[in-house]
Scaffold this motif. Structure first.
Motif, PDB file in Angstrom:
ATOM      1  N   SER A 414      -3.183   2.659 -14.024  1.00 15.61           N
ATOM      2  CA  SER A 414      -2.371   3.136 -12.841  1.00 15.61           C
ATOM      3  C   SER A 414      -2.126   2.024 -11.963  1.00 15.61           C
ATOM      4  N   ALA A 415      -3.088   1.077 -11.947  1.00  6.72           N
ATOM      5  CA  ALA A 415      -2.812   0.025 -10.815  1.00  6.72           C
ATOM      6  C   ALA A 415      -1.819  -0.951 -11.279  1.00  6.72           C
ATOM      7  N   ARG A 416      -1.695  -1.094 -12.604  1.00  8.93           N
ATOM      8  CA  ARG A 416      -0.568  -1.942 -13.432  1.00  8.93           C
ATOM      9  C   ARG A 416       0.557  -1.492 -13.251  1.00  8.93           C
ATOM     10  N   THR A 417       0.708  -0.009 -13.583  1.00 12.55           N
ATOM     11  CA  THR A 417       1.861   0.562 -13.402  1.00 12.55           C
ATOM     12  C   THR A 417       2.414   0.650 -11.866  1.00 12.55           C
ATOM     13  N   GLY A 418       1.670   0.890 -10.879  1.00 17.63           N
ATOM     14  CA  GLY A 418       1.828   1.061  -9.524  1.00 17.63           C
ATOM     15  C   GLY A 418       2.035  -0.174  -8.907  1.00 17.63           C
ATOM     16  N   GLY A 419       1.739  -1.243  -9.457  1.00 12.92           N
ATOM     17  CA  GLY A 419       1.798  -2.577  -9.197  1.00 12.92           C
ATOM     18  C   GLY A 419       3.245  -2.980  -9.518  1.00 12.92           C
ATOM     19  N   LEU A 420       3.587  -2.831 -10.793  1.00  5.81           N
ATOM     20  CA  LEU A 420       4.708  -3.288 -11.213  1.00  5.81           C
ATOM     21  C   LEU A 420       5.962  -2.302 -10.660  1.00  5.81           C
ATOM     22  N   PHE A 421       5.896  -1.103 -10.533  1.00  2.00           N
ATOM     23  CA  PHE A 421       6.621  -0.165  -9.638  1.00  2.00           C
ATOM     24  C   PHE A 421       7.040  -0.620  -8.285  1.00  2.00           C
ATOM     25  N   ARG A 422       6.051  -1.102  -7.639  1.00  2.00           N
ATOM     26  CA  ARG A 422       6.446  -1.389  -6.248  1.00  2.00           C
ATOM     27  C   ARG A 422       6.849  -2.955  -6.262  1.00  2.00           C
ATOM     28  N   CYS A 423       6.641  -3.905  -7.328  1.00 10.01           N
ATOM     29  CA  CYS A 423       7.195  -5.160  -7.614  1.00 10.01           C
ATOM     30  C   CYS A 423       8.825  -4.907  -7.594  1.00 10.01           C
ATOM     31  N   PHE A 424       9.257  -4.132  -8.552  1.00 12.42           N
ATOM     32  CA  PHE A 424      10.629  -3.787  -8.759  1.00 12.42           C
ATOM     33  C   PHE A 424      11.109  -3.197  -7.588  1.00 12.42           C
ATOM     34  N   GLU A 425      10.590  -2.397  -6.989  1.00 12.04           N
ATOM     35  CA  GLU A 425      11.007  -1.637  -5.938  1.00 12.04           C
ATOM     36  C   GLU A 425      11.312  -2.474  -4.534  1.00 12.04           C
TER      37      GLU A 425
END
Length: 502
Positions: A414-425
């Motif tokens: 989830s940390a990887r998913t959340g990190g990339l999600f916030r990166c794109f955002e």
């Protein structure tokens, strides 16, 4: 329950076993147990206050408190239109620098959060909260523009820790049937900070009907509120000690080295789901730069202050209702995904068209300083699209958290998913504020926003098609994991005879 990492499921889907992911599969397979085995009986013997303190509800409240004193105060300042300054351009430059640094930070946020933990990442982030309000105070009092931009850039790095930490918690702490409710609580607490900030702004500036900068006292109050983030961060529990209401620990994967973390992140970036979530994440807050500039250029000071109060109130009510809808147990998960998509995407499409029409009218009628008492009709028709895009914007983010959480994962994945999600955002936010700090024709950022929306719709539709009808069953995941662990064991056996394979 200790579900296997998303990366393991990805390996299974791709029909091949990578060496590093295979090793992680072996480590995780040793931790697979049924939910009954994972229940922490000692948790139920704790005093009520201790159970609440270690429970997921308290963690969500503290994370909401962090968002209340940090991002919410920043949003409240931004909600004044251009940070409450006389013109929006310095604030837009600061926000562009902040989100650009956050984008770089969150790109590798997953491995950092996995090593530091959610609690320490939040403590690091909270250190910088008061500096944001201080920079606007100094600019308003002394005209020091560089400090606003510098504070924004450095704050983007510190804020990146919070972005990934809270994203990780939202995706992994709640049970699948409660995810919408938990994220709704967090979003509501974040918006309650904006409500308070907006109420303060309105109280201080209610008599100012003209245009220009808000009262300097506004920023002093924000600085005080931003100091409350640190106690909330320290009260968080380490993830290993957090318990869900049924006594089950939040899912944790076996620890891996920095090298493996980076390798798993790079593989995570190439997965189909990650690629499909780029445009939805990029779009989710792209409207921020476009519409705060719109508010600053066309509305009076007290109209902007009123907006900073009533907009988050609407967001809270909408997100609480929306969280209930997407947690509805009487519809399949995929149907809820489609319904949730329509809930915010259809109104936003209407708003983008509405705003384009308004900009054509702004050319022929120089509408500035719109006020709810002096020119009520023009104020209403020009404010409603702003109100809708802002309130549905938070529903959009809540929805994306819920959607990504449908792909069952542990804290590390989830940390990887959340990190990339916030990166794109944050990449979207950086570009949005960047183009609004430079161009003189404010229709151009709006047209870019419309183009991003058009690209978002088909990619999010494809992502929804990957959502399972029902939440992923733990036993099914374990069965898949066993097959992968056999393959991984074979890899390990080969490595024992040929160590050079590393």
């Amino acid at each position: 329950m200790a579900a296997p990492t998303e990366d393991i499921v990805e390996t299974h889907d791709d029909k091949h076993v990578d060496l590093d992911e295979a090793l992680v599969s072996v480590e995780v397979a040793h931790h697979q147990e049924t939910e009954e085995d994972l229940v922490d009986e000692s948790y139920f013997r704790l005093p009520k206050w201790a159970k609440f303190y270690r429970g997921t509800y308290f963690q969500m409240i503290m994370l909401g408190g962090l968002s209340f004193s940090g991002p919410a105060m920043s949003d409240a300042i931004d909600g004044l239109g251009g940070g409450g300054l006389a013109t929006p351009y310095t604030a837009n430059a600061s926000n562009a620098a902040s989100y650009a640094m956050s984008c770089a930070m969150t790109l590798f946020g997953g491995p950092l959060i996995n090593k530091l933990g959610i609690r320490w990442s939040c403590i690091i982030a909270a250190l910088w909260f008061p500096i944001t309000g201080a920079s606007y105070y100094v600019n308003s009092k002394y005209g020091t523009q560089w400090f606003v931009i510098f504070a924004g850039a450095l704050g983007g790095i510190f804020g990146g820790f919070l972005y990934v930490a809270e994203s990780t918690a939202m995706l992994s702490y709640p049970r699948p049937t409660e995810r919408g409710k938990f994220v709704g609580i967090w979003v509501s607490m974040r918006n309650s900070g904006q409500v308070l900030g907006g109420a303060i702004s309105l109280g201080v500036n209610v008599k100012t009907a003209g245009t220009g900068a808000v009262s300097i006292t506004t920023y002093l109050i924000f600085i005080v509120l931003e100091c409350f983030g640190m106690p909330c961060a320290f009260l968080l529990s380490p993830s290993s000690k957090v318990r869900r209401p049924d006594g089950v620990p939040v899912p944790l994967a076996a620890p891996v080295s920095w090298k493996k973390e980076v390798v798993l992140l790079l593989k995570h970036m190439k997965h189909k789901r990650t690629l499909l979530m780029f445009f939805p994440s990029f779009y989710s807050f792209f409207y921020g730069g476009v519409y705060t500039t719109y508010l600053s250029l066309h509305f009076s000071i007290r109209a902007r202050a009123l907006s900073s109060f009533i907009t988050p109130v609407g967001s809270i009510l909408l997100c609480l209702a929306f969280g209930w809808i997407i947690d509805n147990k009487y519809m399949s998960q995929r149907k809820r995904a489609w319904l949730g998509f329509a809930f915010w995407a259809v109104p936003q499409a209407a708003v983008l068209i509405w705003t384009a029409i308004l900009y054509r009218q702004f050319q022929s009628h120089n509408l500035t300083g719109l006020d709810y008492t002096l020119n009520t009709g023009d104020w209403f028709r020009c404010f409603v699209p702003y109100y809708i895009i802002q309130t549905t914007g938070y529903a959009c983010q809540l929805y994306l958290y819920w959607l990504l959480g449908c792909f069952s994962a542990d804290v590390k994945s989830s940390a990887r998913t959340g990190g990339l999600f916030r990166c794109f955002e944050t990449a979207g936010q950086a570009i949005s504020h960047g183009i609004n700090s430079r161009t003189s024709d404010k229709r151009i950022p709006l047209y870019v926003n419309i183009a991003v929306y058009i690209l978002m719709v088909p990619t999010l539709s494809l992502l929804i098609k990957l959502v399972p009808d029902t939440p992923v069953n733990h036993d099914d995941i374990v069965d898949e994991s066993k097959e992968e662990s056999k393959a991984a064991a074979q890899v390990q056996g080969a490595m024992a005879h040929d160590p050079s394979g590393l």
